[in-house]
Design an enzyme around this catalytic site. Structure first.
Site, PDB file in Angstrom:
ATOM      1  N   GLU A  43       1.224  -9.830   0.831  1.00  0.00           N
ATOM      2  CA  GLU A  43       1.443  -8.674  -0.044  1.00  0.00           C
ATOM      3  C   GLU A  43       2.739  -8.870  -0.841  1.00  0.00           C
ATOM      4  O   GLU A  43       3.757  -9.279  -0.297  1.00  0.00           O
ATOM      5  CB  GLU A  43       1.534  -7.411   0.804  1.00  0.00           C
ATOM      6  CG  GLU A  43       1.790  -6.133   0.020  1.00  0.00           C
ATOM      7  CD  GLU A  43       1.940  -4.915   0.928  1.00  0.00           C
ATOM      8  OE1 GLU A  43       1.726  -3.799   0.433  1.00  0.00           O
ATOM      9  OE2 GLU A  43       2.263  -5.080   2.124  1.00  0.00           O
ATOM     10  N   LYS A 109      -4.162  -1.098  -3.948  1.00  0.00           N
ATOM     11  CA  LYS A 109      -3.943  -0.582  -2.598  1.00  0.00           C
ATOM     12  C   LYS A 109      -4.244   0.916  -2.542  1.00  0.00           C
ATOM     13  O   LYS A 109      -3.735   1.706  -3.337  1.00  0.00           O
ATOM     14  CB  LYS A 109      -2.494  -0.854  -2.191  1.00  0.00           C
ATOM     15  CG  LYS A 109      -2.166  -0.516  -0.742  1.00  0.00           C
ATOM     16  CD  LYS A 109      -0.720  -0.922  -0.446  1.00  0.00           C
ATOM     17  CE  LYS A 109      -0.328  -0.653   0.987  1.00  0.00           C
ATOM     18  NZ  LYS A 109       1.086  -1.044   1.234  1.00  0.00           N
ATOM     19  N   CYS A 143      -2.389  -4.377   3.681  1.00  0.00           N
ATOM     20  CA  CYS A 143      -1.421  -3.908   4.664  1.00  0.00           C
ATOM     21  C   CYS A 143      -1.779  -2.573   5.330  1.00  0.00           C
ATOM     22  O   CYS A 143      -2.577  -2.548   6.264  1.00  0.00           O
ATOM     23  CB  CYS A 143      -0.036  -3.838   4.021  1.00  0.00           C
ATOM     24  SG  CYS A 143       1.317  -3.909   5.230  1.00  0.00           S
TER      25      CYS A 143
END
Length: 268
Positions: A43, A109, A143
């Site tokens: 990331e 995300k 994540c």
């Protein structure tokens, strides 16, 4: 579906220094002595996990995306990782899936990390994507998405590989180590998770722990602590055999994802 060669890069990242990160990553990648189908970076691989969007954001087609295309062309494979993209006045933690022909897919995300106030700076993505590579259907996530099984759920369009890229801190590494096997087993999917290593600019330590698990939870690859560039192969027969032996996806309840509600919403 063919055997798939995957290269994970559990990298040390230089804080908010895109030029140095891209130079170092390219140098390390130059040591690859085998062909690969997919290179996976962590990331925000070009800056570290920062909220400093004024300094670190790029527009679509900027230096980092051009670098990704250079690497994809050099190794004749897909290169993926996330960076901060500024678009129409908004900021996104955006995963880019760069192919050697210059075409790409993107995933923004969805779950923004509230402990770092990511949601106050970035705009959340609102849709999953499923990408095909050599017959494999791949679902890339980022994540904090790992903590939310509904968002990761294997339902139409079904996937074969669940992919997480992360900047997951050592202080919560036990959660990482438990959640990844759970996602593999509950979704009857390979799970590949790539973290970073080292301290960031906020003195937060990252201990890696990148891994690949089979659809039944067996560990294929696991690397704690140190920087690591590693290539391995996964095979269709292992996926097919697991789903034939455990046809649990056929018994899953269908559902539709809706708007997230906070605890405050529920108590009103």
């Amino acid at each position: 579906m063919e055997p798939l060669k995957i290269t994970t890069f559990q990298a040390y990242l230089f804080w908010e220094n895109t030029e140095k990160n891209l130079s170092n990553l390219a140098l390390r990648l130059s040591s690859l002595r085998t062909s690969t189908d997919l290179i996976i970076l962590p990331e925000m691989f070009n800056t570290g996990f920062t909220m400093n969007v004024e300094k670190c954001s790029e527009e679509v087609g900027g230096p980092t995306m051009r670098w990704m295309l250079e690497q994809a062309t050099k190794f004749n494979c897909v290169v993926t990782g996330s960076l901060i993209i500024q678009e129409d006045g908004l900021y996104y933690n955006r995963l880019i899936w760069m192919r050697p022909d210059g075409t790409y897919d993107q995933y923004d995300k969805h779950h923004l990390f509230s402990l770092a106030e990511e949601e106050k700076i970035f705009t959340a993505g609102d849709k999953n994507i499923t990408i095909e590579l050599k017959g494999w259907r791949i679902r890339p996530l980022i994540c904090y998405d790992l903590r939310f099984p509904a968002w990761s759920r294997n339902q139409e369009p079904y996937y074969d590989i669940l992919l997480y890229i992360a900047s997951w801190p050592d202080s919560r590494i036990e959660h990482w180590q438990k959640l990844i096997p759970a996602r593999a087993i509950e979704n009857l999917s390979f799970v590949i998770a790539v973290n970073r290593v080292g301290y960031d600019g906020n003195e937060i330590y990252h201990s890696g722990g990148s891994m690949c698990l089979s659809p039944t939870g067996e560990v294929i690859y696991y690397k704690p602590e140190s920087e690591d560039l590693y290539t391995f192969t996964i095979y269709p027969k292992d996926l097919i055999n697991a789903r034939e032996r455990y046809p649990f996806l056929e018994d899953a309840d269908p559902f539709t994802l809706g708007r997230r509600r906070s605890l405050l919403d529920k108590n009103r």
